[in-house]
Design a protein around this motif. Structure first.
Motif, PDB file in Angstrom:
ATOM      1  N   UNK A 106      43.287  41.550  41.509  1.00 34.00           N
ATOM      2  CA  UNK A 106      43.739  40.622  42.549  1.00 34.00           C
ATOM      3  C   UNK A 106      44.226  41.392  43.760  1.00 34.00           C
ATOM      4  N   UNK A 120      44.089  42.598  35.566  1.00 35.82           N
ATOM      5  CA  UNK A 120      43.874  41.410  36.407  1.00 35.82           C
ATOM      6  C   UNK A 120      44.698  41.516  37.681  1.00 35.82           C
ATOM      7  N   UNK A 121      45.963  41.976  37.523  1.00 34.66           N
ATOM      8  CA  UNK A 121      46.821  42.109  38.702  1.00 34.66           C
ATOM      9  C   UNK A 121      46.193  43.079  39.692  1.00 34.66           C
ATOM     10  N   UNK A 179      45.480  43.881  29.911  1.00 33.40           N
ATOM     11  CA  UNK A 179      44.714  42.815  30.562  1.00 33.40           C
ATOM     12  C   UNK A 179      45.460  42.317  31.786  1.00 33.40           C
ATOM     13  N   UNK A 180      46.773  42.085  31.634  1.00 31.77           N
ATOM     14  CA  UNK A 180      47.570  41.607  32.758  1.00 31.77           C
ATOM     15  C   UNK A 180      47.528  42.602  33.909  1.00 31.77           C
ATOM     16  N   UNK A 210      37.440  40.274  25.970  1.00 32.04           N
ATOM     17  CA  UNK A 210      37.868  40.027  27.344  1.00 32.04           C
ATOM     18  C   UNK A 210      38.485  41.257  27.984  1.00 32.04           C
ATOM     19  N   UNK A 256      42.007  40.092  47.201  1.00 32.91           N
ATOM     20  CA  UNK A 256      42.908  38.948  47.202  1.00 32.91           C
ATOM     21  C   UNK A 256      42.255  37.637  47.600  1.00 32.91           C
ATOM     22  N   UNK A 272      33.168  31.489  30.326  1.00 30.78           N
ATOM     23  CA  UNK A 272      33.904  32.165  29.268  1.00 30.78           C
ATOM     24  C   UNK A 272      33.271  31.806  27.928  1.00 30.78           C
ATOM     25  N   UNK A 318      36.792  37.524  37.201  1.00 33.43           N
ATOM     26  CA  UNK A 318      36.696  36.384  36.302  1.00 33.43           C
ATOM     27  C   UNK A 318      36.030  35.172  36.923  1.00 33.43           C
ATOM     28  N   UNK A 375      47.396  43.282  25.516  1.00 29.33           N
ATOM     29  CA  UNK A 375      47.833  42.167  26.352  1.00 29.33           C
ATOM     30  C   UNK A 375      48.355  42.655  27.689  1.00 29.33           C
TER      31      UNK A 375
END
Lengths: 313, 335
Positions: free
Chosen positions: A308, A304-305, A300-301, A248, A312, A65, A258, A297
């Protein structure tokens, strides 16, 4: 059928769809959206933001990072402006000075990270403060106003809706795309990010790769800083202050994992495009500009979710 | 022959190892700088400067604690500033607009902080990503939401009973807020050394897999730590509002990033490892003290507040580097 499936699995396809849907919706509901000036504004924002995003993307590729992206941009920006304003350097030399300074900052980041084995996050948090502090210390928070007219003109010139700035960014994007796909160092970057130990065992000089990645990241940030000076027409020490989230958000939305080892230049570009589109939509719809912070914000969440969900591991 | 060697080895050796500990080193360096500034800087020893120093220190200690409790779990909380400001705006609203009595308003702020922290922790655990990413996103989310809801207006007509807390002095030069910070420190120390929850947190941070196999509810401890971090950030925000006399949306900088450097410096200098599992409450207090003494002294020397930030970044680098070196040497000696 298989082509569609293959397309769906890429990072950029679903983003391109999202972008197309959003742009179409805006074009239909807001007459000002497709005006030349509005397109020009969006393309200018894209030109600057894409370099910032790619700067971070290169470091995400090696699984690290870089918090000092904005600070490097700001330092190079004021140095570039100051070199021309105070020292009277000709423009090409000033550009060279800016690039060299950027490379030096990146080399410092990379060297400290590699030689001490410290987490790049902490190292770049520290260098962020150091670079930012130097920027403010040298300028005493005052911008440099004496920018040569040629630079100012370049920052605002356009052909229809296409700003000249986009040429520089476009070249950088193309070069990076080729680099990540074809250049040996580019592949080594991804190898180190994917599995550092395996990369080492395969004979890759991990230290060299890490330092090279940080230098490349800093160079991109430096170019972004200099373009920002051209755009703003002054050497503003606050350049780069708001780059962190953007740097980011775009790569992560664009599919960067990431943990490292997987990034997508096309995905990152589309991520920037979506962010620019959202920004533009909020302006056209007269929404509070701070809603952008909120949305970034949340984006981004969500990104990322989603990643995943897709992987996984 | 063997018995004589064995007998010789059983001599009593005075264990002076603690002298080389991190905390003592920090204390010595801090005292050294304090004495230095006291002698060479005229304004440093004035009661007003010392009062201002202890006031900033009180707040920075709590900010450091806020980051510390998340560092123990091996995570990071980038949203400390954003949570602190958001919570204090809620408290300010409660005091000024809703007219709630001080204890209720403060409780509202602390609960807001804990709730925001709880969101961070839950997102980290549910999405199984590093808290760095989550808090990077939530710092933007919380700060943006706060600005949108407050329309960036400050609450600057806070009741006197609250703002007076920021100006109280003891012995003429010590801010009373520092006693609050020290009390929080004692509570945290007790948490980590004498409670089951504290042990669980340390275990979960040191080795989550082993802790899970030993029956420690790792996910729950992570969420708890983030919630605690949020509450501490809210407390720091309240203290800052008392000092400023107003609840300002800009008090922690853009997205709350101004708090990041003190939040990291204090625990890291104090010996709390970034990898988790190790904590030092006294170290965090000493680390914050060193940073505040240095910043204050440099400012008094007219170094220029611009250069102080660069200097602190350098110190962070040195501190982390030295810590790494120490860990490396300990490893080598063990082998």
């Amino acid at each position: 059928m298989t082509t569609t499936l293959a397309l769906l699995r890429t990072d950029w396809f679903s983003l391109a769809i999202a972008f197309a849907v959003g742009a179409t919706a805006l074009a239909l509901t807001q007459p000002a959206f497709l005006s030349t000036f509005n397109l020009y504004v969006m393309l200018t924002a894209f030109s600057l933001s894409v370099l910032v995003a790619l700067s971070q993307m290169v470091i995400l590729a090696i699984g690290q990072l870089n918090l000092s992206v904005g600070a490097i941009g700001g330092l190079v920006a004021v140095t570039f402006a100051g070199a021309m304003d105070v020292w009277g350097l000709p423009i090409p030399l000033a550009i060279l000075a800016g690039l060299l300074l950027g490379a030096l900052c990146g080399a410092i980041n990379g060297a400290i990270t590699h030689w001490t084995g410290l987490n790049a996050f902490v190292v770049t948090l520290a260098t962020l403060s150091i670079f930012k502090g130097i920027t403010i210390g040298v300028t005493e928070a005052q911008p440099f106003y004496g920018i040569p007219d040629a630079v100012k003109a370049f920052g605002n010139a356009r052909v229809g809706a296409v700003p000249y700035l986009l040429l520089v960014s476009g070249l950088a994007v193309a070069a990076l795309w080729v680099f990540m796909r074809r250049a040996v160092l580019g592949r080594q970057l991804l190898a180190v990010g994917g599995n550092r130990h395996a990369a080492e065992l395969s004979g890759i000089d991990v230290g060299r790769v890490i330092i090279a990645a940080h230098v490349l990241s800093a160079l991109l940030a430096a170019i972004a800083g200099m373009l920002a000076v051209a755009r703003l027409q002054i050497g503003q020490p606050t350049i780069g202050d708001d780059w962190l989230i953007l740097s980011f958000a775009a790569p992560v939305i664009g599919g960067a994992i990431l943990a490292g080892g997987h990034v997508s230049v096309a995905g990152t570009c589309l991520g920037v495009a979506i962010i620019v589109l959202i920004n533009n939509a909020l302006v056209l719809l007269n929404v509070d500009p701070f809603v952008v912070q909120l949305l970034l914000g949340a984006l981004i969440l969500a990104a990322v979710a989603l990643s995943r969900f897709r992987d996984p591991a | 022959m063997a018995e004589r060697v064995a007998v010789a080895d059983r001599r009593v050796r005075l264990d002076l190892g603690w002298l080389a500990s991190n905390e003592v080193g920090l204390a010595l360096v801090t005292v050294g700088f304090f004495v230095l500034f006291w002698t060479i800087t005229p304004g440093f020893s004035s009661p007003f400067n010392l009062f201002a120093l202890t006031r900033v220190l009180a707040i920075d200690i709590v900010i450091g604690f806020s980051m510390m409790v998340v560092l123990v779990t091996g995570g990071l909380n980038l949203a400390v500033g954003a949570i602190g400001v958001a919570a204090v705006m809620v408290g300010g609203w409660a005091m000024q607009v809703a007219g709630l009595p001080l204890p209720l308003a403060a409780a509202a702020a602390l609960l807001t902080g804990a709730a925001l922290g709880w969101i961070n922790g839950t997102a980290t655990v549910v999405m199984r990503v590093h808290s760095f990413v989550v808090t990077l996103a939530t710092m933007s989310l919380f700060f943006g939401a706060m600005i949108v809801l407050t329309e960036a207006r400050a609450f600057n007509e806070l009741p006197q009973s609250f703002t007076r807390l920021g100006t109280q002095r003891s012995f003429g030069f010590v801010s009373q807020m520092i006693f609050l910070s020290l009390a929080v420190g004692v509570a945290l120390w007790w948490l980590f050394h004498h409670t089951v929850l504290g042990r669980q947190i340390l275990a979960a941070g040191a080795n989550p897999k082993a802790a899970r196999l030993s029956g420690v509810p790792v996910e729950r401890t992570i969420v708890t730590c983030h919630a605690l971090s949020g509450a501490l950030a809210a407390l720091a925000g309240l203290m800052l509002a008392a000092r400023n006399g107003a609840a300002l949306p800009s008090m922690a900088g853009q997205l709350g990033m101004d708090w990041l450097l003190p939040a990291f410096l204090a625990p890291v200098l104090g010996g709390t490892l970034l990898t988790g599992g190790v904590v030092s409450v006294s170290g965090t207090i000493l680390g914050a003290t060193l940073v505040v003494v240095l910043s204050n002294g440099l400012l008094q020397l007219r170094v220029g507040e611009f250069w102080v930030q660069a200097f602190l970044g350098l110190i962070l680098l040195l501190a982390v580097g030295l810590d790494r070196l120490r860990a490396h040497l300990i490893e080598r000696r063990r082998r």
